[in-house]
Design a protein around this motif. Structure first.
Motif, mmCIF file in Angstrom:
data_model
loop_
_atom_site.group_PDB
_atom_site.id
_atom_site.type_symbol
_atom_site.label_atom_id
_atom_site.label_comp_id
_atom_site.label_asym_id
_atom_site.label_seq_id
_atom_site.Cartn_x
_atom_site.Cartn_y
_atom_site.Cartn_z
ATOM 1 N N ALA D 178 0.857 -1.177 0.000
ATOM 2 C CA ALA D 178 0.000 0.000 0.000
ATOM 3 C C ALA D 178 0.895 1.229 0.000
ATOM 4 O O ALA D 178 1.466 1.580 1.023
ATOM 5 N N ASP D 179 1.025 1.860 -1.150
ATOM 6 C CA ASP D 179 1.884 3.046 -1.254
ATOM 7 C C ASP D 179 1.032 4.269 -0.991
ATOM 8 O O ASP D 179 0.597 4.962 -1.909
ATOM 9 N N LEU D 180 0.767 4.544 0.285
ATOM 10 C CA LEU D 180 -0.160 5.604 0.633
ATOM 11 C C LEU D 180 0.555 6.941 0.668
ATOM 12 O O LEU D 180 1.733 7.021 1.010
ATOM 13 N N ASP D 181 -0.188 7.986 0.358
ATOM 14 C CA ASP D 181 0.376 9.332 0.497
ATOM 15 C C ASP D 181 0.478 9.718 1.971
ATOM 16 O O ASP D 181 1.246 10.599 2.318
ATOM 17 N N VAL D 182 -0.335 9.076 2.781
ATOM 18 C CA VAL D 182 -0.303 9.402 4.216
ATOM 19 C C VAL D 182 0.228 8.201 4.980
ATOM 20 O O VAL D 182 -0.285 7.823 6.023
ATOM 21 N N GLY D 183 1.265 7.616 4.439
ATOM 22 C CA GLY D 183 1.781 6.376 5.025
ATOM 23 C C GLY D 183 2.138 6.482 6.482
ATOM 24 O O GLY D 183 1.832 5.603 7.289
ATOM 25 N N LEU D 184 2.781 7.606 6.842
ATOM 26 C CA LEU D 184 3.212 7.749 8.230
ATOM 27 C C LEU D 184 2.016 7.868 9.164
ATOM 28 O O LEU D 184 2.014 7.333 10.269
ATOM 29 N N LEU D 185 0.968 8.567 8.677
ATOM 30 C CA LEU D 185 -0.256 8.669 9.483
ATOM 31 C C LEU D 185 -0.884 7.298 9.657
ATOM 32 O O LEU D 185 -1.376 6.954 10.741
ATOM 33 N N ALA D 186 -0.870 6.510 8.573
ATOM 34 C CA ALA D 186 -1.438 5.168 8.655
ATOM 35 C C ALA D 186 -0.659 4.329 9.664
ATOM 36 O O ALA D 186 -1.240 3.548 10.412
ATOM 37 N N PHE D 187 0.646 4.548 9.689
ATOM 38 C CA PHE D 187 1.496 3.844 10.669
ATOM 39 C C PHE D 187 1.064 4.173 12.089
ATOM 40 O O PHE D 187 0.855 3.290 12.926
ATOM 41 N N PHE D 188 0.835 5.463 12.356
ATOM 42 C CA PHE D 188 0.388 5.826 13.704
ATOM 43 C C PHE D 188 -0.987 5.258 13.994
ATOM 44 O O PHE D 188 -1.282 4.826 15.104
ATOM 45 N N ALA D 189 -1.836 5.260 12.959
ATOM 46 C CA ALA D 189 -3.188 4.734 13.167
ATOM 47 C C ALA D 189 -3.130 3.267 13.531
ATOM 48 O O ALA D 189 -3.855 2.799 14.420
ATOM 49 N N ILE D 190 -2.228 2.521 12.860
ATOM 50 C CA ILE D 190 -2.195 1.085 13.119
ATOM 51 C C ILE D 190 -1.601 0.793 14.488
ATOM 52 O O ILE D 190 -2.118 -0.046 15.216
ATOM 53 N N ILE D 191 -0.538 1.486 14.891
ATOM 54 C CA ILE D 191 -0.010 1.184 16.226
ATOM 55 C C ILE D 191 -0.985 1.624 17.293
ATOM 56 O O ILE D 191 -0.921 1.138 18.413
ATOM 57 N N GLY D 192 -1.930 2.494 16.941
ATOM 58 C CA GLY D 192 -2.978 2.821 17.901
ATOM 59 C C GLY D 192 -3.915 1.661 18.181
ATOM 60 O O GLY D 192 -4.614 1.652 19.189
ATOM 61 N N PHE D 193 -3.931 0.677 17.303
ATOM 62 C CA PHE D 193 -4.821 -0.458 17.517
ATOM 63 C C PHE D 193 -4.311 -1.389 18.609
ATOM 64 O O PHE D 193 -5.106 -2.019 19.290
ATOM 65 N N PHE D 194 -2.988 -1.497 18.743
ATOM 66 C CA PHE D 194 -2.451 -2.543 19.616
ATOM 67 C C PHE D 194 -2.896 -2.408 21.071
ATOM 68 O O PHE D 194 -3.288 -3.401 21.674
ATOM 69 N N PRO D 195 -2.852 -1.210 21.655
ATOM 70 C CA PRO D 195 -3.358 -1.148 23.038
ATOM 71 C C PRO D 195 -4.807 -1.574 23.149
ATOM 72 O O PRO D 195 -5.184 -2.234 24.115
ATOM 73 N N ILE D 196 -5.613 -1.216 22.148
ATOM 74 C CA ILE D 196 -7.026 -1.588 22.223
ATOM 75 C C ILE D 196 -7.170 -3.098 22.209
ATOM 76 O O ILE D 196 -7.907 -3.689 22.998
ATOM 77 N N ILE D 197 -6.417 -3.733 21.305
ATOM 78 C CA ILE D 197 -6.500 -5.191 21.229
ATOM 79 C C ILE D 197 -6.029 -5.816 22.533
ATOM 80 O O ILE D 197 -6.639 -6.748 23.059
ATOM 81 N N THR D 198 -4.953 -5.263 23.080
ATOM 82 C CA THR D 198 -4.418 -5.815 24.322
ATOM 83 C C THR D 198 -5.432 -5.715 25.444
ATOM 84 O O THR D 198 -5.670 -6.666 26.187
ATOM 85 N N VAL D 199 -6.048 -4.551 25.553
ATOM 86 C CA VAL D 199 -7.025 -4.363 26.627
ATOM 87 C C VAL D 199 -8.231 -5.260 26.398
ATOM 88 O O VAL D 199 -8.744 -5.881 27.328
ATOM 89 N N LEU D 200 -8.660 -5.383 25.158
ATOM 90 C CA LEU D 200 -9.791 -6.278 24.863
ATOM 91 C C LEU D 200 -9.448 -7.703 25.273
ATOM 92 O O LEU D 200 -10.245 -8.375 25.942
ATOM 93 N N ALA D 201 -8.269 -8.149 24.887
ATOM 94 C CA ALA D 201 -7.876 -9.517 25.195
ATOM 95 C C ALA D 201 -7.825 -9.743 26.694
ATOM 96 O O ALA D 201 -8.346 -10.741 27.203
ATOM 97 N N SER D 202 -7.233 -8.770 27.396
ATOM 98 C CA SER D 202 -7.061 -8.996 28.831
ATOM 99 C C SER D 202 -8.391 -8.877 29.561
ATOM 100 O O SER D 202 -8.670 -9.625 30.485
ATOM 101 N N TRP D 203 -9.215 -7.950 29.116
ATOM 102 C CA TRP D 203 -10.507 -7.770 29.779
ATOM 103 C C TRP D 203 -11.404 -8.975 29.537
ATOM 104 O O TRP D 203 -12.073 -9.467 30.450
ATOM 105 N N SER D 204 -11.402 -9.463 28.314
ATOM 106 C CA SER D 204 -12.335 -10.533 27.985
ATOM 107 C C SER D 204 -11.947 -11.842 28.658
ATOM 108 O O SER D 204 -12.790 -12.711 28.826
ATOM 109 N N ALA D 205 -10.688 -11.997 29.062
ATOM 110 C CA ALA D 205 -10.288 -13.243 29.706
ATOM 111 C C ALA D 205 -10.902 -13.370 31.091
ATOM 112 O O ALA D 205 -10.983 -14.471 31.618
ATOM 113 N N ASN D 206 -11.324 -12.268 31.673
ATOM 114 C CA ASN D 206 -11.993 -12.276 32.970
ATOM 115 C C ASN D 206 -11.130 -12.930 34.035
ATOM 116 O O ASN D 206 -11.564 -13.807 34.771
#
Lengths: 194, 171, 376, 432
Positions: D178-206
Motif C-alpha cells: 500500500a503506497d499511501l500518500d499518508v503512510g506515516l499517518l497510517a502507521f500511527f493509526a495502526i499502532i494505535g490499535f495494539f493497546p485496544i486489542i491488548t485491553v480487549l484480550a485482557s478484559w475478555s479473559a476475565n
C-alpha cells in the motif's frame, strides 16, 4: 571453643530435666561462667521466687517461670536486659508430667550480649483429648513484647495445640487447611509404621 | 436404491465414510509431524514442589542446558505448558494444588516424577504430611529416581519421555 | 449507590481492592503462596502462606537415632546441606561428649564455606530471574557447578553431601584437593567480580531495588531478622564472629555490613559474603594440619544423658539454630530447627505493605528466603 | 493417548506422504481438471503479451519453460502475491521466524549455553517448526467466564494489525503493498490499535493477572506513542511528505540518522516499549503477574500472539530502517544486466542459448531488498541484545521515562530539524 571446655561445661552445668527424679543439685560455683551467672543473678534479684534457674552454661542460660508471670518477666528481659528478639519458640510435649513446655530462645544484637542465648521456658496444662484453641492448653502470648515471635507462636499452636492468648493472628501456618488430627508434635501422635 | 442413500438419515453414513478417508489420508502424516513437533517442544510448567527444584534449575543452567532438547527454562503461564516436572516431595497441602495445576493445563500434557519423594515418598516415607508418591494424584509418564536426581538423570528422563511420545498416537 | 449494569454486583464496600494469589504455581513465588491485596498498583496487605513443603522433619527426628537423622535433616536446604548439618553435629557432639580432631574442624569450615557460596549463587540466580534478568540466572547457575565439583570431590555427592557427622567429617580430603580448590576458587573469585558489572552496577537494577523495601535498623532488630537481611540494615551480627564455632576464631575474615537496609543492600550482602568466603577458604587451606584423623569413632547406637543443647551457626540465610533435647534414649526427645528463612519471613508482610506490586519480587526474594527450609 | 502406535520412522512418514500424493494425482486428473475446465469458462482471463491466457495456452506454455516467465511476472505483480508472499506476509514471517531462532541462539550464547541444538540435526534450526507444530495441535482452553467472541478474536486481531502494519513498508522501489500518500499517518493509526486489542484480550479473559497486564500494556503503549510520534516530526518537517517511499528516496545521499541521532534514539527506545521487549516487557512480567495479558491464551492462540508480536518486531525494525537508515538505498551490488544477453542470448563457443524474458527480478529490486534486509536484521539484532543485559524495569519508572525524558528529547529533536530547515541547510529549499 575446644572440646575440653565443652566437657567442663557438661560436668559443670546444672540440669534438671523433667523426667529425672534425682534432683541432685551439686552446685559447683567455681565452674560457672561469670558473665552468665551475673545475668542470672540480675533476674533472681528482681523476681526472686518467681523464676527458677534451670542451668547456666557457657553462653546459655535457661530459666523456668510460671505462665502467670511470663509476660512481666519477658518485659523485664526485653527492656532492662536488652534481649531484643526471639530466635525460636519450641514446644515440647511431656505426657508423663501432663504438661507442654514452651521454650523461648531469646537472643540479642547488643555487642556484649550477642553470644548469649537466654532460654525462657514455661509450661501449659496438657489435655489428653485436645481441641486446639478451646481447651485449657493456653498460654499468654509474648507477641507484644517480642514482635518476632508471631510466626513462631502460630507454628507452636498448630504443632502442639498451645493457644496463645492475645495473639492477633492465631491461624494455621504450615499444616494443610483440612488438618483434623491431633497436633502432630504431641507424643501420642504416632507416625506411619512406628 | 439411490433415493434411499441420499435420504437425510443416511447422510451421516457418507459423512463418516468421507471422514474415514480423510482420516486415512491426513491422520498418518499429520500424526507423525505433530508427534515430531511435540517431541522437540516440551515446555515445563513453573511449579516447584520441594528441594529437587534446585537440580531442575541446574539442569537448565549452562552446563546441562536442557534447551538443547527444546525444553526451555520453566516459564510463564501454565496454559502454554505441556510438561509437569514434579520436583520432589508432595505434601498433603500441595497435592490438591498440584492436581489443580494439572487440570488447568491444555492437552496433551505429560508428567515426570522427579526424585524418590515424588515416586514413593522417599526419605519421608513415614512423615505425617507427605504423600507416598504421586501416583494417586497425577498419571505419571516417566519416573526419574534419585534423591535428588542428577541433572543428567533428569535429561535422560526427558529423553525417555520423548521416546514415549514417539510411540503415542497423536490426537 | 448508583445503578449498576446488569450482571455486575458490588460485593463488598472495598471492592476496588483486588486479591492476588501469588503461588504456589507462579513464576514469582517459589514453594509458597503469598496472598497479596492490591489497591491499584499498591499493596495493601500481604499474607504469606507457607507450608507447602512441610514434611515434618522435627517429628521424624524423634523416631531416628542420632546418626540416621543426618540424611533427612539436610534435605530442607540441599544446596546448603553442610551448614544445616553443622549445628546438629555441634549439638550432638556436645550431648555425646565427642572431641573433633583439628583437621576435621578445618575441613568442616572449608566445606561449609563452599556450600555457602553454592547456596548464594543459586539464590542470586533466582533473584536475577525474578527481576527479569535471564543472564543473571544462567551465569551463577553455571559458576555453581565449579564449587559443586569441589564438594563432589570431597563428599561424593552432588548436592546432598551428608558430609558432616557427629565427631568430624565422613572422609578425608582427596589427595590433590588443595591445589584444585585453590585454582577453582581463584577462577571463581574472578568470575563473581564480573557480576558487579552486569548486575549490581546495572542502572535499571539500581533504580528498581534502591530505596525499595527499606528495613530500618530498629525494625530489623525487633522483627528478629537475621543473616543478610539484618546485616544490610546496619546491625553487625555474624555468628561466625560473635560466637565462633570450630576454628572460625583462628581465621581472618570480616563480616560485611551495609547501612541502607533496602533491597539492593540485601542483595549485595550475600555477594560480599561470597568474596569473604573465598578468603576464608584460602586461609583455612593454609592453616589446616597436613595430616591427622578426621573423625572420632562412634558407637553404633550412641546414647546420651538428660542433656539439652542449643547450637547455632551462620548459614547462607543467617543464624541457624538447633535445639536438641536428649532423654537417655538413642533417639533425641525433641529436635527444633530454628532457621533463618522462617525468621525472616515475618519481615515480608511488614516490608511489602505500601509497596508497589512491581517491587514484590525484588523485595520478596531479597529476604534471602528458601521456602523449603522455612517449612521444614 | 495411551494407544501405542508404531514407532516413528522417517521412511513411514515419507511413505504416507507419497500415498497421499498418488491419490491426489488420481483424483485431480479424474475430477479436478474437468471441473477446472468447466469453471474457467465463466472467469475473465488475464491478457499476457497480447494474448489471452486461455487454459489451453497456459498448458502449452507450461510445456515450454521459457514461455512461463511472463506468467510468473504477471503473477508477481498481482496484489495477492504482494500481500501473501514477497513484500508482505511471507517475507515478514520468514524474517520473524529467523528472529525467534536467532534470539534463542544469541541469548544462549550470551549466557554461555548452547541453545536449541538437537531438533533438526543442524544446530536446532527446526526448533521453531517443532514449537509451531506443537502449538497448532495443542488444546485451546477458553476460560468459563470469558467473553468468548472477543477472546477468540483478540489473537486474530493482533496478527491482523501486525500484518496491516507490514503492508506499509516499502522494501525496494515499487515493492510496497500500500503506497499511501499518508503512510506515516497510517502507521500511527495502526499502532494505535495494539493497546485496544491488548485491553480487549485482557478484559475478555476475565482473570486478574491478564487484567493487570492489559492495564499495564495500555499505560505503556499509550504513553510511549507520544514520544514515538514526536520523534518522527523532524523527518516530516524536513522531507515535507508523509509517504514512506518518498521518505526513503529523500535519503539517497545520507540517512536521516546523521542529522537526527536524538530522534533515532528516542524512536528506538519508544519502539522497545511498544514492542514489549525487555527491559520494557512489563505487560508480560512473569515474576509479578504470571504472563501478563497472555496468561489465559493457550495453544495456537498463544502461537498467533507470538507470531503477531514478532511480525510487529520486524515491522518496527523496518520502519526504523525506512525512516532513519535510508531504507533500500545502498551501494549497487548487483550490476545492470547486459542488454544483449536478454535480446540475443548467451554464446558459448558453438552453442548459443537464448533466454527470453530475462531477468525476472530487476537489479534495483534485488539491490534494494538486499540492503533493506541487511539493515533490518541489524536493527533487529540491536532490539534483541538488551534482553541478555538488562533486568525488567518498573511501571512507574517506565512511565516517568516516557513522559519526562523522551518527550523532552523529542522536542529537542524537532528544534534541531527546524533550525536546519530555517537555516536552509536541509529541507525543501535547502541543499537537498
Amino acid at each position: 571453643m575446644s572440646n575440653t571446655q565443652n566437657k567442663s561445661n557438661l560436668n559443670g552445668d546444672v540440669h534438671i530435666h523433667k523426667n529425672t527424679d534425682s534432683n541432685s543439685i551439686d552446685k559447683k560455683e567455681d565452674d560457672r561462667p561469670e558473665f552468665e551467672t551475673n545475668l542470672a543473678n540480675t533476674l533472681l534479684h528482681n523476681f526472686g521466687e518467681k523464676i527458677k534457674i534451670d542451668f547456666i552454661k557457657k553462653n546459655r542460660i535457661k530459666v523456668n517461670v510460671q505462665k502467670e508471670n511470663i509476660v512481666e518477666i519477658a518485659k523485664f528481659i526485653s527492656l532492662n536486659m536488652k534481649f531484643d528478639h526471639a530466635e525460636a519458640v519450641t514446644g515440647i510435649d511431656y505426657p508423663e508430667q501432663n504438661e507442654i513446655e514452651v521454650v523461648y530462645h531469646l537472643g540479642s544484637y547488643e555487642d556484649n550480649l550477642s553470644n548469649q542465648i537466654l532460654a525462657l521456658s514455661t509450661s501449659a496444662i496438657r489435655e489428653d483429648d485436645p481441641t486446639p484453641g478451646s481447651d485449657r492448653t493456653k498460654l499468654p502470648s509474648l507477641r507484644n513484647v517480642f514482635y518476632s515471635v508471631e510466626f513462631h507462636e502460630r507454628e507452636c499452636f498448630e504443632m502442639l495445640g498451645v493457644y496463645f492468648e492475645n495473639h492477633p493472628d492465631n491461624r494455621r501456618l504450615l499444616l494443610p487447611e483440612d488438618w483434623a488430627d491431633i497436633p502432630p508434635l504431641r507424643k501420642d501422635f504416632k507416625i506411619k509404621g512406628r | 436404491m439411490l433415493k434411499d442413500l441420499v435420504m437425510p438419515q443416511n447422510a451421516n453414513v457418507f459423512v463418516s465414510k468421507l471422514g474415514d478417508i480423510l482420516v486415512k489420508a491426513i491422520d498418518q502424516p499429520l500424526g507423525y509431524a505433530i508427534n515430531w513437533g511435540r517431541i522437540w517442544s516440551l515446555w515445563p510448567v513453573h511449579i516447584e514442589t520441594a528441594c529437587c527444584s534446585v537440580e531442575f534449575g541446574a539442569a537448565s543452567g549452562p552446563r546441562y542446558d536442557v534447551e538443547r532438547f527444546g525444553i526451555i527454562e520453566a516459564f510463564g503461564s501454565l496454559r502454554q505448558c505441556d510438561l509437569v516436572v514434579v520436583q520432589g516431595t508432595i505434601t498433603r497441602k500441595m497435592a490438591p494444588r498440584l492436581r489443580l495445576v494439572y487440570d488447568q493445563m491444555p492437552d496433551p500434557k505429560y508428567v515426570i516424577a522427579m526424585g524418590a519423594c515424588a515416586i514413593t515418598g522417599g526419605l519421608y516415607f513415614d512423615s505425617y504430611n507427605v504423600l507416598p508418591g504421586i501416583d494417586g494424584v497425577l498419571p505419571v509418564d516417566v519416573y526419574v529416581p534419585g534423591c535428588p536426581p542428577r541433572p543428567e538423570t533428569l535429561i535422560q528422563g526427558c529423553m525417555l519421555l520423548q521416546e514415549k511420545i514417539k510411540c503415542m498416537k497423536a490426537r | 449507590m448508583s445503578e449498576l449494569p446488569p450482571g455486575i454486583k458490588l460485593e463488598k464496600e472495598d471492592d476496588k481492592i483486588m486479591t492476588l494469589n501469588v503461588g504456589p504455581q507462579h513464576p514469582g513465588s517459589g514453594h509458597m503462596r503469598i496472598i497479596v491485596k492490591i489497591d491499584g498498583d499498591y499493596i495493601v496487605s500481604c499474607d504469606p502462606d507457607p507450608g507447602y513443603v512441610h514434611r515434618g522433619e522435627e517429628k521424624m527426628a524423634e523416631y531416628r537415632n542420632y546418626i540416621t537423622n543426618i540424611p533427612h535433616l539436610e534435605r530442607p536446604v540441599i544446596h546448603d546441606s553442610c551448614n544445616i548439618l553443622y549445628p546438629y553435629c555441634l549439638g550432638v557432639e556436645e550431648i555425646l561428649g565427642l572431641e573433633v580432631p583439628e583437621r576435621a574442624k578445618y575441613i568442616r569450615v572449608i566445606a561449609s564455606e563452599l556450600n555457602r557460596c553454592v547456596y548464594t549463587l543459586y539464590w542470586l540466580a533466582i533473584y536475577g530471574i525474578f527481576l527479569g534478568h535471564s543472564t543473571m540466572f544462567m551465569w551463577p547457575t553455571g559458576d555453581r557447578e565449579l564449587l559443586i565439583d569441589l564438594l563432589e570431590k570431597l563428599s561424593g555427592a552432588r548436592v546432598t553431601h551428608a558430609y558432616f557427622i557427629p565427631g568430624g567429617v565422613r572422609n578425608d580430603m582427596p589427595a590433590n584437593f588443595e591445589d584444585v580448590c585453590i585454582r577453582q576458587i581463584n577462577y571463581f573469585e574472578k568470575r563473581i567480580k564480573q557480576y558487579d558489572s552486569i548486575f549490581y552496577s546495572n542502572p535499571i537494577l539500581k533504580s528498581r531495588t534502591i530505596k525499595t523495601g527499606v528495613l530500618a535498623q530498629q525494625d530489623a532488630i525487633s522483627l528478629g531478622a537475621t543473616g543478610s537481611v539484618l546485616r544490610a540494615s546496619g546491625v553487625d551480627f555474624d555468628v561466625r564472629k560473635k560466637e565462633p564455632y570450630d576454628v572460625y576464631d583462628n581465621l581472618d575474615f570480616q563480616s560485611n555490613t551495609l547501612k541502607s537496609g533496602d533491597s539492593y543492600a540485601r542483595s549485595k550482602i550475600p555477594w560480599l559474603d561470597m568474596l569473604e568466603s573465598c578468603r576464608i577458604i584460602r586461609n583455612a587451606l593454609e592453616k589446616i594440619p597436613k595430616s591427622g584423623s578426621v573423625r572420632v569413632k562412634l558407637k553404633p547406637n550412641p546414647k546420651a544423658g538428660n542433656v539439652e543443647t542449643y547450637k547455632r551457626v551462620e548459614s547462607g540465610r543467617g543464624s541457624l539454630g538447633m535445639y536438641i533435647i536428649s532423654n537417655g534414649k538413642p533417639e533425641p526427645y525433641r529436635v527444633k530447627i530454628s532457621v533463618g528463612s522462617f525468621r525472616n519471613l515475618i519481615c515480608l508482610p511488614y516490608l511489602l505493605k505500601g509497596e508497589k506490586l512491581g517491587n514484590m519480587p525484588a523485595v520478596y526474594w531479597s529476604l534471602n528466603y528458601w521456602p523449603v527450609e522455612a517449612d521444614r | 493417548m495411551s494407544i501405542i502406535a508404531p514407532r516413528f520412522r522417517l521412511g513411514y512418514f515419507i511413505k504416507s506422504l507419497l500415498d497421499n500424493v498418488f491419490w491426489i494425482i488420481i483424483l485431480l486428473t479424474l475430477i479436478g481438471i474437468p471441473a477446472i475446465q468447466v469453471v474457467l469458462f465463466f472467469i475473465d482471463l488475464p491478457v499476457i503479451e497480447g494474448e489471452l491466457l486461455t487454459p489451453f495456452l497456459a498448458l502449452t506454455w507450461l510445456a515450454d519453460p521459457s514461455r512461463t516467465l511472463p506468467i510468473i511476472k504477471a503473477l508477481m505483480q498481482t496484489d495477492f502475491f504482494k500481500i501473501a508472499v514477497f513484500p508482505g506476509f511471507g517475507f515478514a514471517a520468514l524474517l520473524a521466524a529467523g528472529t525467534i531462532f536467532i534470539e534463542r541462539k544469541l541469548l544462549a550464547k550470551l549466557q554461555l549455553r548452547v541453545g536449541p541444538f538437537y531438533c533438526g540435526k543442524l544446530e536446532g534450526i527446526l526448533q521453531l517448526m517443532g514449537d509451531g507444530l506443537k502449538l497448532i495441535s495443542k488444546e485451546i482452553i477458553i476460560p468459563a467466564k470469558a467473553d468468548k467472541p472477543i477472546f477468540w478474536a483478540a489473537p486474530l486481531l493482533f496478527v491482523g494489525a501486525a500484518a496491516a502494519f507490514i503492508s506499509l513498508i516499502p522494501v525496494s522501489p515499487g515493492w510496497v503493498i500500500a503506497d499511501l500518500d499518508v503512510g506515516l499517518l497510517a502507521f500511527f493509526a495502526i499502532i494505535g490499535f495494539f493497546p485496544i486489542i491488548t485491553v480487549l484480550a485482557s478484559w475478555s479473559a476475565n482473570s486478574k493477572f491478564p487484567f493487570i497486564g492489559g492495564i499495564r500494556a495500555l499505560h505503556q503503549m499509550v504513553s510511549f506513542e507520544i514520544p514515538l510520534i514526536l520523534s518522527l516530526l523532524g523527518i516530516v518537517i524536513l522531507t515535507g511528505t508523509l509517504n514512506l517511499s518518498e521518505i526513503v528516496e529523500s535519503q539517497s545521499n545520507f540517512p536521516w540518522i546523521i542529522f537526527m541521532p536524538i530522534g533515532a534514539i528516542v524512536f528506538f527506545i519508544a519502539m522497545l516499549a511498544e514492542l514489549e521487549r525487555i527491559p520494557f516487557d512489563l505487560p508480560e512480567a512473569e515474576s509479578e503477574i504470571v504472563a501478563g495479558w497472555l496468561t489465559e491464551f493457550s495453544g495456537m492462540m498463544y502461537g498467533l500472539v507470538q507470531l503477531g508480536s514478532y511480525l510487529k518486531l520486524y515491522a518496527f525494525a523496518a520502519i526504523f530502517v525506512v525512516l532513519f537508515l535510508g531504507g533500500w538505498n545502498g551501494p549497487m551490488i548487483m550490476p545492470q544486466f547486459p542488454q544483449e544477453i536478454i535480446t540475443e542470448g548467451i554464446e558459448l563457443g558453438p552453442i548459443s542459448v537464448t533466454i527470453p524474458g530475462l531477468p525476472l527480478f530487476t537489479p534495483e529490486m534485488i539491490n534494494g531488498t538486499f540492503w533493506f534486509t541487511i539493515k533490518t536484521i541489524g536493527v533487529i539484532f540491536f532490539i534483541l541484545i538488551p534482553r541478555g543485559v538488562f533486568p525488567r524495569i518498573r511501571i512507574d519508572l517506565l512511565l516517568h521515562i516516557g513522559w519526562y525524558k523522551l518527550i523532552g528529547l523529542a522536542f529537542v529533536n524537532i528544534f534541531i530539524s527546524l533550525s536546519l530547515l530555517y537555516s536552509g541547510v536541509l529541507g525543501p529549499g535547502g541543499m537537498m
